[in-house]
Every structure is written in C-alpha cells, then in structure tokens.
Design a protein around this motif. Sequence first.
Motif, PDB file in Angstrom:
ATOM      1  N   TYR A 179     -11.963  -0.571  11.181  1.00  0.00           N
ATOM      2  CA  TYR A 179     -10.744  -1.382  11.172  1.00  0.00           C
ATOM      3  C   TYR A 179     -10.660  -2.171  12.479  1.00  0.00           C
ATOM      4  O   TYR A 179     -11.189  -1.743  13.512  1.00  0.00           O
TER       5      TYR A 179
ATOM      6  N   GLN B 278     -11.981   9.614   9.781  1.00  0.00           N
ATOM      7  CA  GLN B 278     -12.144  10.381   8.546  1.00  0.00           C
ATOM      8  C   GLN B 278     -10.857  10.374   7.731  1.00  0.00           C
ATOM      9  O   GLN B 278     -10.891  10.326   6.498  1.00  0.00           O
ATOM     10  N   ARG B 279      -9.713  10.379   8.421  1.00  0.00           N
ATOM     11  CA  ARG B 279      -8.419  10.385   7.719  1.00  0.00           C
ATOM     12  C   ARG B 279      -8.077   9.010   7.147  1.00  0.00           C
ATOM     13  O   ARG B 279      -7.276   8.901   6.223  1.00  0.00           O
TER      14      ARG B 279
ATOM     15  N   GLN C 109     -10.185   6.834   5.719  1.00  0.00           N
ATOM     16  CA  GLN C 109     -11.128   6.336   4.723  1.00  0.00           C
ATOM     17  C   GLN C 109     -10.418   5.892   3.443  1.00  0.00           C
ATOM     18  O   GLN C 109      -9.588   6.609   2.898  1.00  0.00           O
ATOM     19  N   GLY C 110     -10.779   4.688   3.006  1.00  0.00           N
ATOM     20  CA  GLY C 110     -10.249   4.163   1.751  1.00  0.00           C
ATOM     21  C   GLY C 110      -8.944   3.403   1.884  1.00  0.00           C
ATOM     22  O   GLY C 110      -8.501   2.779   0.917  1.00  0.00           O
ATOM     23  N   MET C 111      -8.315   3.418   3.058  1.00  0.00           N
ATOM     24  CA  MET C 111      -7.053   2.703   3.214  1.00  0.00           C
ATOM     25  C   MET C 111      -7.321   1.217   3.411  1.00  0.00           C
ATOM     26  O   MET C 111      -8.258   0.836   4.130  1.00  0.00           O
ATOM     27  N   PRO C 112      -6.524   0.332   2.780  1.00  0.00           N
ATOM     28  CA  PRO C 112      -6.734  -1.110   2.956  1.00  0.00           C
ATOM     29  C   PRO C 112      -6.474  -1.541   4.394  1.00  0.00           C
ATOM     30  O   PRO C 112      -5.655  -0.929   5.100  1.00  0.00           O
ATOM     31  N   GLN C 113      -7.148  -2.591   4.801  1.00  0.00           N
ATOM     32  CA  GLN C 113      -7.032  -3.041   6.188  1.00  0.00           C
ATOM     33  C   GLN C 113      -5.607  -3.403   6.571  1.00  0.00           C
ATOM     34  O   GLN C 113      -5.158  -3.127   7.681  1.00  0.00           O
TER      35      GLN C 113
ATOM     36  N   PRO D  74       0.834  -1.202   0.000  1.00  0.00           N
ATOM     37  CA  PRO D  74       0.000   0.000   0.000  1.00  0.00           C
ATOM     38  C   PRO D  74       0.869   1.254   0.000  1.00  0.00           C
ATOM     39  O   PRO D  74       1.979   1.262   0.530  1.00  0.00           O
TER      40      PRO D  74
END
Length: 508
Positions: free
Chosen positions: A111, A74-75, A77-81, A10
């Motif tokens: 998460y 909020q920061r 959001q969208g990051m892979p687990q 990532p």
Amino acid sequence: MTASANATPPELLAAIDMGSNSFHMVVARLVHGELRTLEKMGEKVQLGAGLDASNCLTEDAQLRALECLGRFAQRLQGMPQAAVQVVGTNALRVARNASAFIARAEQVLGYPVEIIAGREEARLIYLGVSHTLSDDSGRRLVIDIGGGSTEFIIGERFEARELESLHMGCVSFRNRYFGDGKISRRQMDRAITHASQELLNIRNPYRSLGWQSAVGSSGSIKAVSSVLKNLKISDGTMDLKGMQELRRRLIDMGNVRRLAEVGVRTDRQSIFPAGFAILLAAFESLAIDQMSYADGALREGLLYDILGRIQHEDVRERTISALQERYHLDQRHGLAVENTAIALWRQVASSWAIATVADEELLRWACRLHEIGLSIAHSQYHKHGAYLLRYSDLPGFTQQFQQELASLVRGHRRKLTASVFEGIDSQDVNRLRRLCVLVRLAVLLQHARNHETPPPITARAKDNTLNLNFDPAWLNERPLTVADLDNEKDYLGKQGITLNIRGKAPAN
C-alpha cells in the motif's frame, strides 16, 4: 464529483501510523456509516532513535520498521487501497533517506506510504480524539506527545481552530537530556526549560483563545496519568499541583529503572521522564488547570478521514474551496478548464495508465488552482503558484500530494522541462507528465476565458503519442487556438511526447 462518488464503500478500513517512537495499526468495520474497532496493534519501533548524525535512518532502524510492517501487512491482505491509509510523521519528515525507506515499506505492505506535515498530523489527531469524546459544546485543548514532535490543537466539536506541531518529542528529549537513564534535578530542569522555549511561539495566542477542557492523547500522557494514579497523587486526572509532586518524586527515584515500581512498562521507562518534562512545561506555559486522557489519536483520525471521503465530506475539497476564495481565483474559468481536462482524461485515462481516483482528483484540483500564483504576480505566476501549493499548510493533503499538485501547476504553461518534476519519485514522473499534458491542453482550449463547454474532440493515446481529432468547423473559427496547439506540439516534443492534431483545414 470525483470517480469515488459512486464507489461501493469498503466494509473494512485500516490505518497505520508510523510514529517516531511507535508504529500503530487499527482495523475497523464500517457498519451503517459508523466505525467499530476490530483490532489494534502497536509496537515500539523507535524509528526516531535510528536517525544518525546526518539525519539518515540507520539500516538497523529500517529493518526494525520493516519487520513490524511485515506483521501489519498480514492483517491488511485483500483490503482495497482506498480503505487503507499509511502515514509517517516526524522521523520521516526529517530523515534524508526517507524516500528510499518508503519504497521498501511500500514493497512490504503493498500500500502507498505518505508523509504528513506537522499541522496535518495535528488535524488528524484532533479528529481522532474528538470522535472518542462526548459531543460537548465549547472549545477543547488537545495535546499529543509523540516521539519526535508534540501537537497542540484547540478545536470545537470536530473542527480544529488552531493547529501547531512543535519539534520536541519523548525520543528526541530522551536522547538529549536523559540518555544515561538518570533523572536528576538539573536534567529535568533543562528539559522543561527547553520545552518552555519551544512553547513561546504559541503561548500567547493559545491562552488568548482559551478552552473549556484539556485532553491529552498518546502513550506518554497515558503513562503519566497512570503513574499519578498508582502513586495515589490523583485519580489519574492531571493538574499542575499533581504534576509538580510527580516531578519531585521522579527526581527522588533518580533512575528510569525504578519506574517499574510505579507501573511503567519496560519499553516506556527510558522515555517517560522526557514525555513528562514536555507535559509539565505545557501545563506551566499554557496555564492548564486540569487535563484528562482520551484514548484516540492519529490512527483513529486517519480512519475518520477515510470515512469522510467515503461519505463525501472530504476535507480536501474544503481546502481547495478555501484556497480559491483566499486567492480570489476566477472559479468559473477554473471549472471550465477542469471540465475540459476531465473530458480528455476520460478518453485517455486507461491507455495512459492514469485512471485512478487519485489521478482524477489531482487533475481536477490542479485545474481549479492553476492560476493561484496570480495573487503574487503575473510574471512567472505558474512558479509562484507551485511554491504556494508546495509549502502551504493544506488540511487533508500529504506532503507528496502537495508536491504533485505543485508540479502540475508549475508545468501548466510555458516550457515543460524536467525541472517541473524535480523531487518527484522517478516512478511517478511519467504519470505526472501525462496529467500535466491534459492540464496544459485544457488551459489552452479555454484560452478565450468565455467559459465554453469542452469542445467536440476525440482523444486517443498510446505510449508517448497523443492524437486529438477536432471538428474542423470548430477549429477553423479559432485561428488563435490553432496557433496555440502548434506551439504546444513543439513544447511537448521536447519532452518526448508527440501531439498530433487532426481537423485543421489545409493551409492556403
């Protein structure tokens, strides 16, 4: 090699440290294998101060924490687990209602939230600090004063040699010794004496090993360094003489409100004398000559731990290998069991909803360690093995992961009962039961211990039914395996799992 080996790394990584005093988040970008910090956030949540007399987190404390996590979320959001790690420390280690709070926290964040043991916290702190310092040779002592615990580590370069987490922190000591806001000689002496008593267990071994430099991390030590500089006692470097002079001046001030005069932030004033008392006790007990402050801590350690896994330098693999060596496990047999379990897993992972990287890792490591309890006794060795894995300090592993690993080892033989999954979150029981079935079958199919390759077998799973289709010739040559499989059908049936075996020759 696990399923993560071929994954695309990532671009962004994030770590959240839910400490007893403050919550911290750091977001970093991975550039050519190096981490570049993009953003840091921190809030004084004082989760530890929200523990009531029964060691339960109050609703007010939980709401403070959840509101903070909502802002962090909020920061993320969208990051892979796989790129995010969220951990809780001492307050959540002792909170009796931690699991209920974690469920709420996971819903807010999106998460997983893990609780780490004290020594694992110490390892990660050292990892974070060591990456912020020059790569010098020689041993260093690292001290991190948190809200509910204080970590002491001696290490060299990026490897920790001694790890300890003591149950004392700036929030717990504030509540016990400085709750009225006053700073008297008696209160200070009592706090320092208490901290010195906690340090007795590590005093001699730490002083015997020794170190060439001492480093402090965390907000409490940063604040002490800043006050020493503001009072012109030192340039911010901490030594015993300067610490004793600061002790005298704090007592002369008499109240935490006056700490504003020397630059201590309002939100840190109440806990400052408690953190100072712990640090001064460490100077006196461990005979520390001098200490500097380093801007690295648990959250940075979490980032580097994620990076290590991405770059296939997973400390957990080293931990598993060390356990195999220490307990003299038959590694060839463990590998044969692992290969057999993985051959089955690849065929049923999707249909049984056990297809994550974490599921595969858990399955592999349980197979490698399933006989660890033999080092204690053959009778009930699966139970001995579960105990070792549940309660040992295992670098790189969270408490939840250790409990899951212990459950698979506990359930790999004999009866598969509900007690095997005692203490496991109810939403994870079905997943672990299915993984446990694969461990059991792999052990059974390698019963001969001749290190065979996985047998020719087709596996299909749906709901609570598992169909195994064997080569009839293979099964006909192994009547004991057929008998074992028949017994296994009964064991699994009592847990509501139907095992169908095809390929057997008809009985005469």
